[in-house]
Design an enzyme around this catalytic site. Structure first.
Site, PDB file in Angstrom:
ATOM      1  N   CYS A  98       0.845  -1.244   0.187  1.00  0.00           N
ATOM      2  CA  CYS A  98      -0.067  -0.086   0.024  1.00  0.00           C
ATOM      3  C   CYS A  98       0.706   1.169   0.023  1.00  0.00           C
ATOM      4  CB  CYS A  98      -1.047   0.047   1.097  1.00  0.00           C
ATOM      5  SG  CYS A  98      -0.318   0.095   2.785  1.00  0.00           S
ATOM      6  N   HIS A 108      -1.922   1.378   7.060  1.00  0.00           N
ATOM      7  CA  HIS A 108      -2.452   1.314   5.667  1.00  0.00           C
ATOM      8  C   HIS A 108      -2.544   2.869   5.324  1.00  0.00           C
ATOM      9  CE1 HIS A 108      -4.214   0.305   1.963  1.00  0.00           C
ATOM     10  NE2 HIS A 108      -5.446   1.040   2.222  1.00  0.00           N
ATOM     11  N   ASP A 116      -7.402   4.632  -3.372  1.00  0.00           N
ATOM     12  CA  ASP A 116      -6.605   3.939  -2.936  1.00  0.00           C
ATOM     13  C   ASP A 116      -6.221   2.598  -3.654  1.00  0.00           C
ATOM     14  OD1 ASP A 116      -5.372   1.927  -1.162  1.00  0.00           O
ATOM     15  OD2 ASP A 116      -6.975   1.654   0.232  1.00  0.00           O
TER      16      ASP A 116
END
Length: 262
Positions: free
Chosen positions: A62, A102, A117
């Protein structure tokens, strides 16, 4: 920018919602989520995401994905803010809050704030969500929605007819040191599943490809899932190259590391 846009198959355009959607969709379909560096014991260099993921044919997790996306969006003329989140996906409902492990992005358009995202593994958001609570929003894959309570937002996806929570976040801007700390934790902590296990994911049109350890899954939007066990390190490496579109030439010890899964 030319190299990045070529990597994701998107033509240059103005910094509007349509271009943002094209970039997010192209990025998620072209650059796989994967943890091969932590899995093989390599350090992750957040300053090297362009060399690794654009020119090197690799993916990342991420922090790598969303930092690369943020750099690209900033260069295209968007106004972005880095945010961090606490993952709740696959955690018991009564589990204590986890760390901010994250990363996602807020993108402010003339039409209002949105979130993107491109780095949540097998359930990566393949579209762009308006930052509005309790509104079901379509994406190229499953519908998503955002819930909000006392300044905390929850990202949810409609999976198998059930709304599943992915993570919780607030709108506090995160500086680079925050991102580096979260990235170091997930890539080096001995209990991190990015260190102990193998993960890869890539959405394609109408389906999602996921690899967890030796298990390869293809989840279709309108058909039953296909799941099979891979039989050898060589078979895993072949799937990483062919299904997840990864270049493995800079990982000569990957085959040895994969033997831990057998």
């Amino acid at each position: 920018m030319d190299a990045y846009l070529a990597r994701i198959g998107v033509a240059h355009g103005p910094p509007d919602l349509a271009m943002l959607r094209a970039v997010v969709t192209g990025h998620t379909r072209s650059i796989a989520f994967e943890n091969l560096d932590p899995f093989t014991g390599r350090d992750v260099d957040l300053d090297g995401v362009t060399a690794k993921m654009v020119h090197g044919g690799r993916g990342g997790y991420c922090f790598e994905h969303n930092l690369l996306l943020q750099e690209a969006l900033d260069a295209l003329g968007y106004r972005t803010t880095a945010l961090t989140a606490r993952v709740v996906w696959s955690r018991p409902a009564d589990a204590p809050p986890g760390a901010r492990t994250h990363m996602l992005l807020r993108v402010d358009l003339d039409t209002g704030p949105h979130v993107v995202d491109v780095g949540f593994g097998g359930q990566t958001l393949t579209g762009v969500l308006a930052l509005r609570p309790d509104v079901e929003q379509a994406t190229p894959h499953e519908p998503y929605r955002l819930r909000e309570e006392a300044g905390t937002w929850t990202m949810q996806a409609l999976v198998g007819g059930t709304w599943r929570s992915l993570y919780r976040f607030d709108l506090t801007p995160q500086v680079r040191a925050d991102l580096e700390m979260g990235s170091f934790y997930v890539s080096r902590h001995p209990a991190s599943h990015f260190v102990t296990g193998l993960v890869a994911a890539r959405p394609a049109e109408g389906r999602r490809h996921n690899l967890g350890g030796r298990t390869l899954s293809t989840h279709h939007l309108d058909a039953p899932s296909e799941i099979r066990e891979l039989a050898s390190p060589a078979e895993i490496m072949r799937e990483l190259e062919e299904t997840f579109l990864l270049t493995l030439s800079e990982l000569p010890d990957l085959g040895t590391a994969l033997k831990r899964l057998f």
